[in-house]
Every structure is written in structure tokens, then in C-alpha cells.
Design a protein around this motif. Structure first.
Motif, PDB file in Angstrom:
ATOM      1  N   ASP A 143       0.724  -1.199  -0.049  1.00  0.00           N
ATOM      2  CA  ASP A 143       0.020   0.022  -0.102  1.00  0.00           C
ATOM      3  C   ASP A 143       0.918   1.221  -0.045  1.00  0.00           C
ATOM      4  O   ASP A 143       1.561   1.457   1.016  1.00  0.00           O
ATOM      5  N   LEU A 144       0.588   2.240  -0.974  1.00  0.00           N
ATOM      6  CA  LEU A 144       1.682   3.195  -1.301  1.00  0.00           C
ATOM      7  C   LEU A 144       1.469   4.151   0.211  1.00  0.00           C
ATOM      8  O   LEU A 144       2.470   4.826   0.542  1.00  0.00           O
ATOM      9  N   SER A 145       0.363   4.162   0.783  1.00  0.00           N
ATOM     10  CA  SER A 145       0.241   5.107   2.081  1.00  0.00           C
ATOM     11  C   SER A 145       1.239   4.728   2.869  1.00  0.00           C
ATOM     12  O   SER A 145       1.918   5.421   3.808  1.00  0.00           O
ATOM     13  N   GLU A 146       1.621   3.386   3.258  1.00  0.00           N
ATOM     14  CA  GLU A 146       2.321   2.828   4.024  1.00  0.00           C
ATOM     15  C   GLU A 146       3.767   3.052   3.669  1.00  0.00           C
ATOM     16  O   GLU A 146       4.724   2.672   4.485  1.00  0.00           O
ATOM     17  N   ASP A 147       4.178   3.349   2.519  1.00  0.00           N
ATOM     18  CA  ASP A 147       5.496   3.052   2.163  1.00  0.00           C
ATOM     19  C   ASP A 147       5.792   4.579   1.132  1.00  0.00           C
ATOM     20  O   ASP A 147       5.688   4.411  -0.024  1.00  0.00           O
ATOM     21  N   PRO A 148       6.268   5.619   1.964  1.00  0.00           N
ATOM     22  CA  PRO A 148       6.460   6.900   0.929  1.00  0.00           C
ATOM     23  C   PRO A 148       7.815   6.660   0.071  1.00  0.00           C
ATOM     24  O   PRO A 148       7.526   7.161  -1.067  1.00  0.00           O
ATOM     25  N   LEU A 149       8.642   5.856   0.647  1.00  0.00           N
ATOM     26  CA  LEU A 149       9.746   5.680  -0.580  1.00  0.00           C
ATOM     27  C   LEU A 149       8.952   4.958  -1.669  1.00  0.00           C
ATOM     28  O   LEU A 149       9.740   5.510  -2.973  1.00  0.00           O
ATOM     29  N   LEU A 150       8.350   3.797  -1.697  1.00  0.00           N
ATOM     30  CA  LEU A 150       7.760   3.537  -2.700  1.00  0.00           C
ATOM     31  C   LEU A 150       6.918   4.140  -3.452  1.00  0.00           C
ATOM     32  O   LEU A 150       6.907   4.299  -5.074  1.00  0.00           O
ATOM     33  N   ALA A 151       6.095   5.015  -3.135  1.00  0.00           N
ATOM     34  CA  ALA A 151       5.394   6.075  -3.682  1.00  0.00           C
ATOM     35  C   ALA A 151       6.208   6.957  -4.553  1.00  0.00           C
ATOM     36  O   ALA A 151       5.903   7.358  -5.707  1.00  0.00           O
ATOM     37  N   TRP A 152       7.419   7.365  -4.030  1.00  0.00           N
ATOM     38  CA  TRP A 152       8.564   8.007  -4.812  1.00  0.00           C
ATOM     39  C   TRP A 152       8.973   7.299  -6.098  1.00  0.00           C
ATOM     40  O   TRP A 152       9.112   7.894  -7.291  1.00  0.00           O
ATOM     41  N   LYS A 153       9.126   5.942  -5.841  1.00  0.00           N
ATOM     42  CA  LYS A 153       9.742   5.051  -7.025  1.00  0.00           C
ATOM     43  C   LYS A 153       8.521   4.617  -8.064  1.00  0.00           C
ATOM     44  O   LYS A 153       8.876   4.026  -8.904  1.00  0.00           O
ATOM     45  N   ARG A 154       7.151   4.976  -7.736  1.00  0.00           N
ATOM     46  CA  ARG A 154       6.230   4.555  -8.469  1.00  0.00           C
ATOM     47  C   ARG A 154       6.340   4.933  -9.921  1.00  0.00           C
ATOM     48  O   ARG A 154       5.977   3.851 -10.697  1.00  0.00           O
ATOM     49  N   HIS A 164      13.488  -1.407  -1.340  1.00  0.00           N
ATOM     50  CA  HIS A 164      14.144  -0.324  -0.492  1.00  0.00           C
ATOM     51  C   HIS A 164      15.645  -0.171  -0.722  1.00  0.00           C
ATOM     52  O   HIS A 164      16.481   0.776  -0.561  1.00  0.00           O
ATOM     53  N   TRP A 165      16.146  -1.365  -1.256  1.00  0.00           N
ATOM     54  CA  TRP A 165      17.812  -1.484  -1.345  1.00  0.00           C
ATOM     55  C   TRP A 165      18.151  -0.917  -2.668  1.00  0.00           C
ATOM     56  O   TRP A 165      17.510  -1.243  -3.661  1.00  0.00           O
ATOM     57  N   TRP A 167      18.256   8.879  -7.799  1.00  0.00           N
ATOM     58  CA  TRP A 167      16.842   9.072  -7.761  1.00  0.00           C
ATOM     59  C   TRP A 167      15.771   7.838  -7.192  1.00  0.00           C
ATOM     60  O   TRP A 167      15.145   8.066  -6.483  1.00  0.00           O
ATOM     61  N   TYR A 168      16.435   6.777  -7.606  1.00  0.00           N
ATOM     62  CA  TYR A 168      15.712   5.452  -7.148  1.00  0.00           C
ATOM     63  C   TYR A 168      15.734   5.483  -5.738  1.00  0.00           C
ATOM     64  O   TYR A 168      14.714   4.819  -5.094  1.00  0.00           O
ATOM     65  N   SER A 169      16.934   5.759  -5.128  1.00  0.00           N
ATOM     66  CA  SER A 169      16.971   5.695  -3.835  1.00  0.00           C
ATOM     67  C   SER A 169      15.968   6.057  -2.938  1.00  0.00           C
ATOM     68  O   SER A 169      15.501   5.874  -1.805  1.00  0.00           O
ATOM     69  N   GLY A 170      15.334   7.322  -3.597  1.00  0.00           N
ATOM     70  CA  GLY A 170      14.434   8.029  -2.784  1.00  0.00           C
ATOM     71  C   GLY A 170      15.157   9.031  -1.576  1.00  0.00           C
ATOM     72  O   GLY A 170      14.160   9.646  -0.687  1.00  0.00           O
ATOM     73  N   ASN A 171      16.507   8.885  -1.590  1.00  0.00           N
ATOM     74  CA  ASN A 171      17.172   9.730  -0.204  1.00  0.00           C
ATOM     75  C   ASN A 171      17.211  11.369  -0.789  1.00  0.00           C
ATOM     76  O   ASN A 171      17.842  11.436  -1.954  1.00  0.00           O
ATOM     77  N   PRO A 172      16.396  12.135  -0.252  1.00  0.00           N
ATOM     78  CA  PRO A 172      16.539  13.501  -0.461  1.00  0.00           C
ATOM     79  C   PRO A 172      18.008  14.024  -0.668  1.00  0.00           C
ATOM     80  O   PRO A 172      18.176  15.154  -1.551  1.00  0.00           O
ATOM     81  N   PHE A 173      18.800  13.765   0.000  1.00  0.00           N
ATOM     82  CA  PHE A 173      20.167  14.343   0.141  1.00  0.00           C
ATOM     83  C   PHE A 173      20.938  13.794  -1.320  1.00  0.00           C
ATOM     84  O   PHE A 173      21.649  14.448  -1.779  1.00  0.00           O
ATOM     85  N   GLU A 174      20.586  12.481  -1.419  1.00  0.00           N
ATOM     86  CA  GLU A 174      21.504  11.866  -2.575  1.00  0.00           C
ATOM     87  C   GLU A 174      20.855  12.753  -3.848  1.00  0.00           C
ATOM     88  O   GLU A 174      21.544  13.170  -4.799  1.00  0.00           O
ATOM     89  N   ILE A 175      19.541  12.901  -3.891  1.00  0.00           N
ATOM     90  CA  ILE A 175      18.726  13.357  -5.014  1.00  0.00           C
ATOM     91  C   ILE A 175      19.151  14.869  -5.138  1.00  0.00           C
ATOM     92  O   ILE A 175      19.797  15.439  -6.203  1.00  0.00           O
TER      93      ILE A 175
END
Lengths: 414, 487
Positions: A121-132, A206-207, B333-341
């Protein structure tokens, strides 16, 4: 370099009868392995089957991708020594249409079991939302299709044109393949890298590691060279390539196996070392999962078995020039490649299982399952049968290649 | 596919002719010609241009001791370094020169192990260049430590102050990696010189020359035993040097990648740095070799094929570097880490955008011209194109080092680095030193590895007499081993 003008050897067919039970064994274990894995796995443990199958598929895929790499490299560099073995590489690299079919179950049956990001669920995982924009199902399947189509077209093109050259020895085909290779190599690199990101790295979305594509490539090149050594020596042992294949060819293949063993060691060490040293939580989890419980011993075994043992075994000249020694090492390298792919994929099964059980993602230890073996035997059986079938369709070496004479006369001394 | 019409047959024949291997020594030059042509560079009187250039670059090189004296007497503050940019031109120049020093040992070791025969006419000058580049490189970190007279503390020598090195620091590994690389490269280069030094000794017309080259040749007589020992040692040294080529720049990349600085910490750094170093190193080899090839008419030894091969290596490594740039960007970009980006968008669109785009243009875009045969075959076009990697590889290090640290996590710790006149003069000084040392090398040592080139001529092939049946113009007696080729 000048050579005495001896006549070129005529084309040689694969004599299936000399291969003993192999021509029957491959399709048999392929069918039995896959059917039993699917029936048993789908009935009892679909998630285990999904991961076991992805493991088996990846082993097959990486070996074929490596063979395609060596074929493209041969043409791009205008190499001569590898002409004699090139048909074998071309045949392995032409297995991609089969791999495309073998990938269908991954898409239609297993994808949501395998890739956690597809069900999160995207709402649980903001990192995944970014990677969408990258990690979404339509784009993912589109990419998978593109990789496999590209590999299929490239593999078949190289084999077909090379086979056509067997008829008339047209040197223009050599030039055409060389020029195509220049364009295909960058595409190959991008496809392999992103296939690695999609199928393996995003199992734990995430990795991340910028080295991932290079790491996967190192394994591809090394394992396919080991397979080439085994197939070539197998053919020689069964009376093929008589008077053509020399100890010098084994020596060169051994050197390349050694070089890529070292390269794999270098790349995997760098990847591990930099993440260990920097100790940033989002990166170190990958290794923490693989150092938990008996995975720790498994990881140590991977380092020793994949790098140190073949490194030592291949160090001396006799090790590369004695057929049984180089074949034993090559077989070990193929085994270690399976161990490596297993190490990449299987901890993710335990992560998925713990998530499904409602716990935090964690690994427990190395727990092999019979499905791993059945799936692997099935996929390798199907691919082995395909390679034998492709090899039996024409000459087992490019009989009219303009560089064949140079390949036969190759030596290892300056 | 073979058509019966004449135009198709012509295309068939043209393709077959295209596939003919080019000889590595053009015009069927005899062995004696090779000796004479290479030795006379050293033996004839120094030409006027050599004196002019040597004085010019020697003069430039004096900037090095002058700037270092000023720096030591005043303090490291004379460089433009200041918080947050505490590494800038010094480390950029260090990595730049170390990188250039990679092509030489790659050519001499890795291309030797992979039996690339074309290496023989370029390895000597490339190895010399390696050594001079590492000398230039070493200056910067040695003086960056501040109190250079304390630099010996970097060596693990027990001392009265009980100071012991931090073996967990990649900066210390650098000391070992670079000094080992320098030592092995020097030994490797000198070992390969010995048979040629003996040739110069044997041809000497003055007592002084005979004594000097005689001492350096270590009593070489070209006996079978000498050659056996030589070839074994050379192979072992090649085996030792190969991991060194990869390790030096990998360790240099660890200086950055082991940190947690966004833009520095990324796992692809080791192979990416090595590819970049080979890229920059080959560009410098071509930069030096093309003019000397013209001046000394070495076209038969350093053929168009050699230049073509080197251009292809530059194209390959330039594209690998481009791959690494794009992986860094994608994964940031893929990392989603704002500092990296932020680190990467700041690199491309922040205050140092000009350096970033200069790097992309020089390292990724410009080498793509080598896809075109015309660009690889005209030496002056090649020379013009390789100026881009020469510049671009300096910018790459500047971009990595400065753009990653000039904006710290807190905006109160943001800064902008500008070099001082001392920074600039010292770098110009090292360029002077590098070219000056190379000019001395050209004057006093054979710039082409004569005996190895002879070993790859058709005459040295044991089957040369087979060829004579086909090529009536082959006049040389067949020889069998490199030892017997030694004239």
C-alpha cells in the motif's frame, strides 16, 4: 602472421549418438522437473515455488546472457581464437525465445508473490510512492518484454547469419555482424543492468546499489565461460572437433575464466565493502539479511567458493591446459554461480513469508527446499535440450568463417 | 548470399580484403631498420626544437618548487581550501595525475597477458608517462598534509611518539597503493629497457655514452640464459602489475566512497574510477605519441592501426564512464534519499553546473566521434578529440570532489570554492614537470621497445619461410625466439 596454406576443415555435424543418454536425459529431466515442481509447488507452497522458479530462471538467463555477451564481444573485437567455439556460444545465446516462454509463469502466476512492491500500500511506504513512476506493473512488464525480445532477436540474428555463412563463406556477413555488435553492446549492457534492477534488486525495493548491474554481469560472463569450457571439452571428449581443438583454446578459455573469477571477486568485494564501511541502514539491510542465522555460513561459503577456490585452482598454466582440471574447475564455477543467484534471491522468500505472517521482515537462515532443485533441473534440462537441438541443426563450428584458420593456429605465446 | 553478378563479387572481394590483418610494422621494415631508426633519435645531436621545448617546460616546472616553498613557508592556507570545501584542486590534481598513470601499466601488463601484440610499439612511452604522472600526483597529497616534514609518519615505523597509523583509513591505503604502484611500474619499465639499453651501449661511439648505457644495461649480453630469466621475470611482473592497475584507482575511489557524503558514497566507484583512469591515460598517451610520431617519422612502427585501436579503447572507456554517470543519477533518484537526489541535481544545475556539463561534453559526448572511421584515422583529428578527455577527466574529479562537499547538510555551511593563484600555478607547474620529464626520456632512452617490436615482425615468425612462398618481397632470414631477434 602467416600460416601454411593447409585446406580448411569441412563442416562437422553433431553426432547425437556419441553423446550417450544426454539427448534423452535433457528433455526428460526438463519435463519431469518443471511438471513436478509446478504440480507439487502450486498445490502445497506457491510462494516457495515462485522463488524457486525465479532462481532457476535467473540461473538460465544469466548463462545465456553471458553467452550472448561473448558472441557480441567476439565480433566487436574482431577476435580470432574464439571462432572455433563460437557456434556453441551462439547456440546458448539463441535460447532466449525459450527463456521468454519460461518467463510467462513469472508474469502470470508468480509476480505478486515475488515482488513485494506490487502489493504494498503506497500510503504505508512513501519511498515506494516516490519510486512509483519506475516500479509500476505496466511499465515493469513492458520492460521485461523489451529485454527478452531484444535478447531473443540478438541471439537468433547472430546464430542465423553465422549459419548462413557456413554455406558460402561470405565475408560481408562477418562485417555485418561486427557492425551490428557495436550497436548491440550498449543495448545489451542497458538491458542486463535494468533486468538486474527489475528482477533481483527490486525484490527488496528499498535497497539499491549502483554496482548491481556490474555485479550481475560479472556472474554472467564467468558462468557462461565455464559452460563453454564444459560443452567444448564434452564435444572433444565425444570425438568432435578432432584435430581442430587444441590445448591452446583451453588455455585461453581458462585465462578468461580466471580473469572473470577475479573480476567477480573485485566487484562483489567492492560492493560489500563500501556498504559495510559506510554503514548506512538502508544499504546494510541487504547484507544483514544475508548474515542472519545459517545465511552467515552460506555467505562465507560464497566468498570462498566463488572466488578463492577457483582463483587458486586456475592460477597455474597446467590447471588451464589439462582438460580434466579445467573442466572440474568450470563445473565448480557453474555450481558456485547457482549458489550466488540463490544467495541473491532466496533470503527474499523469507522476508515475504515473515511479512505474510504479519511479522517484521526478517530472515531465518539457509533452508533449501526440494522445489529449488526441481525447478533448477527443469529449467536447465529444457535449456540443455534446446542447445543440443540447435547444435545439431548445422555445423558445430563456423566452417567457412574468414578467421577460422587463425582460430585453429592460435597460440599463447607472443 | 554469394551472387553471381560481377558487382556482388566485387563487394565479396572487397569485404575479404577488408578482413585482411594489417601488419603491425608497415612497409616490411627489416630488423636493422628498426634499431637504426629508434636509436638515432637518442644518438643524433639534440634538435633545436628539443632545446626550446625543454627550456620552456623546464621553466614551467620550476613553478613546482617555487609554489611548494611558498606553501611550506606560509601554510596550506595559500590554497583556496576552506570550510566546507577542504579538498579541491589538490586532490583533484592528485586523482587526475594518478589516473593518467594507468594507461602505461595497463598496456604493459594487461595487454601483455592478453597477448595483444600491438602493445609493443607503444608500451615503452606509455610506461614512462605513467611514472612521470605518478611523480606529479604524489606531490599534492604529500604537501596537503600540511607539515610535509612529518609525512614520514604515514609509514608504519615505530617512533618515539608512539604514533601509529589508522589502518582503517583509505587515505593510508592510498599511501601504500600508490607507492607500490610506483615501485612496481618503475621496475617493470626499467626491466623492459635493459635489452634496448644494451643495444645503445653496443652502438655507442663515445666512451661516456658506452659507460652510461653500459652501467644501466647491467651487463646484458643477450645470452639464452639472460632471455630465459628476463621473460620469466617479465611475465611474473605483468601478473603482479595487473591487480595493481585495478587496485590503485579502486583505493583512490575508496577515499570518497567509504564516506557517507552524498555524491561520494556509491558502490560503482571502484570500477568506474578504473575505467575513467584508463580513459584519461590513453588520451594522454595519444597526446604525447602523435606529435613524436610525426617529428621522428615513426609511422611504420606506430601505425594507423595502433592509433585506431587506442581510439577504440577511448570510445569504450568513455562510454563506460558515461554508464557510471547514468547509474549514479538513476540510483540517486531510485534511492528516494533526498540528500542523494539533491547532490546530483545540484551537480547538474547548481552553481557548478558549468563543470558538470564540461565533464559530460568532454568525457561522454566527445569520444563518440570515434565511432566514425574518419575521426580515428586522421592523427590531427585524433589529437584534437583527445584534448576533450584530457580536460574532461580533470573536470570529473573536480565535479566529484567539490560539488559534493560545497553544500553541507546545513545551509549555514554552504560555500563556493575558487582556486588561488598558488593552486593554479602549482598545477601548471606539474604539467611543466610532466612534459619536461617526458622530453628528457625521449632524448636519452629509446622511446620504442625495439626488441619487442622485432619479435612481432613477420620475420620473427617461425613460419616466415612459409610466407616467403606467398610474399616474394620478404627478404629476412627467419628467426625463432625474441632472443635471436635482438640485433
Amino acid at each position: 602472421m602467416s600460416h601454411s596454406p593447409s585446406p580448411l576443415p569441412s563442416a562437422e555435424k553433431l553426432r547425437l549418438e556419441s553423446l550417450g543418454i544426454l539427448p534423452v536425459l535433457f528433455p526428460l529431466i526438463g519435463v519431469i522437473g518443471l511438471v513436478s515442481a509446478f504440480v507439487w509447488g502450486l498445490m502445497t507452497n506457491p510462494m516457495q515455488l515462485a522463488f524457486s522458479y525465479l532462481f532457476a530462471f535467473t540461473v538460465g538467463f544469466t548463462i545465456c546472457a553471458g553467452a550472448l555477451f561473448w558472441t557480441l564481444l567476439h565480433h566487436a573485437l574482431d577476435a580470432d581464437w574464439s571462432v572455433l567455439m563460437r557456434r556453441i556460444l551462439e547456440s546458448i545465446a539463441s535460447c532466449f525465445p525459450v527463456l521468454l516462454l519460461l518467463f510467462l509463469p513469472v508474469i502470470f502466476l508468480f509476480s505478486r508473490e515475488l515482488w513485494h512492491w506490487m502489493t504494498t500500500d503506497l500510503s504505508e511506504d512513501p519511498l515506494l510512492a516516490w519510486k512509483r513512476p519506475f516500479l509500476n506493473e505496466p511499465f515493469f512488464y513492458l520492460r521485461c518484454g523489451f529485454y527478452l525480445l531484444f535478447f531473443s532477436v540478438a541471439g537468433m540474428l547472430y546464430r542465423n547469419l553465422s549459419m548462413r555463412q557456413d554455406l558460402d563463406g561470405d565475408p560481408r556477413i562477418t562485417l555485418r555482424l561486427r557492425h551490428t555488435a557495436y550497436g548491440f553492446i550498449p543495448l545489451f549492457v542497458l538491458c542486463l543492468t535494468f533486468a538486474g534492477f527489475d528482477w533481483l534488486m527490486s525484490l527488496d525495493h528499498h535497497w539499491y546499489s549502483t554496482m548491481w548491474g556490474v555485479y550481475l554481469f560479472a556472474g554472467c560472463a564467468q558462468s557462461s565461460m565455464a559452460i563453454l569450457i564444459l560443452v567444448t571439452n564434452g564435444l572433444v571428449r565425444t570425438g568432435h572437433l578432432k584435430g581442430l581443438f587444441t590445448v591452446e583454446h583451453n588455455h585461453i578459455m581458462g585465462m578468461l575464466l580466471f580473469a572473470f573469477t577475479t573480476f567477480w571477486g573485485y566487484i562483489s568485494f567492492s560492493q560489500y565493502f563500501l556498504q559495510w564501511y559506510a554503514n548506512i541502514p538502508e544499504e546494510t539491510w541487504f547484507f544483514v539479511y544475508r548474515n542472519t542465522g545459517s545465511w552467515y555460513a552460506y555467505s562465507i561459503f560464497l566468498v570462498v567458493g566463488h572466488f578463492f577456490i577457483p582463483f587458486i585452482l586456475l592460477l597455474t598454466q597446467p590447471a588451464k591446459r589439462t582438460p580434466w582440471r579445467i573442466c572440474a574447475t568450470a563445473a565448480w564455477v557453474v555450481l558456485m554461480h547457482c549458489v550466488d543467484i540463490y544467495w541473491i534471491i532466496m533470503p527474499n522468500l523469507q522476508l515475504q513469508q515473515s511479512r505474510h505472517a504479519g511479522h517484521a521482515a526478517a530472515t531465518t537462515g539457509f533452508h533449501p527446499h526440494l522445489l529449488d532443485l526441481l525447478a533448477l533441473v527443469g529449467v536447465l534440462g529444457v535449456l540443455g535440450h534446446t542447445v543440443l537441438w540447435l547444435l545439431s541443426r548445422g555445423s558445430i563450428f563456423p566452417a567457412r568463417d574468414p578467421r577460422l584458420r587463425e582460430s585453429l593456429a592460435v597460440t599463447n605465446w607472443l | 548470399m554469394r551472387a553471381d553478378n560481377p558487382s556482388s563479387q566485387a563487394a565479396f572481394a572487397k569485404a575479404a580484403a577488408y578482413l585482411e590483418r594489417q601488419p603491425l610494422v608497415s612497409n616490411h621494415r627489416p630488423l636493422s631498420w628498426i634499431t637504426q631508426h629508434v636509436c638515432q633519435i637518442v644518438e643524433e645531436r639534440a634538435p633545436k626544437w628539443w632545446w626550446i621545448l625543454t627550456f620552456l617546460f623546464g621553466g614551467m616546472a620550476t613553478l613546482v618548487p617555487a609554489m611548494l616553498t611558498y606553501l611550506v613557508s606560509t601554510g596550506v592556507g595559500v590554497w583556496g581550501l576552506n570550510v566546507p570545501v577542504c579538498w579541491a584542486w589538490d586532490i583533484t590534481n592528485f586523482v587526475f595525475w594518478i589516473g593518467i598513470g594507468h594507461a602505461g601499466t595497463l598496456i604493459s601488463a594487461i595487454l601483455f597477458l592478453t597477448r595483444q601484440k600491438w602493445r609493443t610499439s607503444i608500451n615503452r612511452s606509455a610506461e614512462a608517462m605513467t611514472i612521470f604522472a605518478v611523480i606529479c600526483a604524489g606531490i599534492f597529497p604529500a604537501f596537503h598534509v600540511g607539515r610535509v616534514w612529518m609525512a614520514w609518519f604515514l609509514a608504519p615505523i615505530p617512533n618515539a611518539n608512539a604514533i601509529w597509523q589508522n589502518f582503517r583509513s583509505p587515505l593510508l591505503w592510498d599511501v601504500f597503493a600508490v607507492s607500490t604502484y610506483f615501485t612496481v611500474s618503475l621496475i617493470f619499465w626499467y626491466l623492459g629497457l635493459i635489452p634496448d639499453l644494451a643495444s645503445l651501449r653496443d652502438r655507442a661511439t663515445t666512451r661516456l655514452r658506452q659507460m652510461a648505457y653500459g652501467l644501466l644495461a647491467l651487463g646484458w649480453r643477450g645470452s639464452n640464459r639472460h632471455w630465459t630469466h628476463y621473460e620469466k621475470t617479465y611475465l611474473i611482473l605483468a601478473g603482479i602489475s595487473t591487480p595493481l592497475v585495478l587496485s590503485v584507482h579502486s583505493v583512490v575511489s575508496f577515499d570518497f566512497a567509504t564516506s557517507i557524503v552524498p555524491g561520494w558514497h556509491t558502490t560503482i566507484f571502484p570500477p568506474y574510477f578504473v575505467a575513467g583512469a584508463i580513459f584519461g591515460g590513453f588520451a594522454m598517451v595519444l597526446t604525447l605519441l602523435i606529435p613524436f610520431r610525426e617529428i621522428y617519422h615513426l609511422h611504420d612502427l606506430v601505425t594507423d592501426k595502433h592509433i585506431d585501436n587506442m581510439c577504440k579503447i577511448i570510445l569504450l572507456t568513455g562510454s563506460l564512464v558515461g554508464y557510471a554517470y547514468s547509474m549514479e543519477f538513476f540510483i540517486a533518484w531510485y534511492s528516494g534519499n533526498p540528500f542523494e537526489i539533491y547532490a546530483f541535481t545540484n551537480r547538474a544545475f547548481g552553481p557548478y553546473w558549468w563543470a558538470y556539463w564540461a565533464m559530460i561534453t568532454c568525457n561522454v559526448a566527445a569520444p563518440q566521434l570515434f565511432w566514425f572511421k574518419y575521426c580515428r584515422q586522421n592523427p590531427w583529428v585524433v589529437l584534437a578529440i583527445v584534448m576533450f578527455p584530457n580536460t574532461g577527466m580533470w573536470f570529473e574529479r573536480f565535479v566529484i570532489i567539490v560539488t559534493s562537499i560545497h553544500r553541507d547538510f546545513l545551509p549555514s555551511s554552504w560555500g563556493y570554492f575558487s582556486p588561488t593563484w598558488v593552486d593554479i600555478s602549482l598545477f601548471i607547474g606539474t604539467i611543466g614537470l610532466f612534459v619536461f620529464l617526458f622530453l628528457l626520456f625521449v632524448r636519452f632512452l629509446p622511446i620504442i621497445n625495439m626488441f619487442e617490436v622485432k619479435g612481432i615482425t613477420p620475420q620473427a615468425d617461425p613460419h616466415a619461410h612459409d610466407a616467403e612462398e606467398n610474399h616474394a618481397h620478404s627478404r629476412q632470414t627467419p628467426t625463432h625466439t625474441p632472443s635471436q631477434v635482438h640485433a
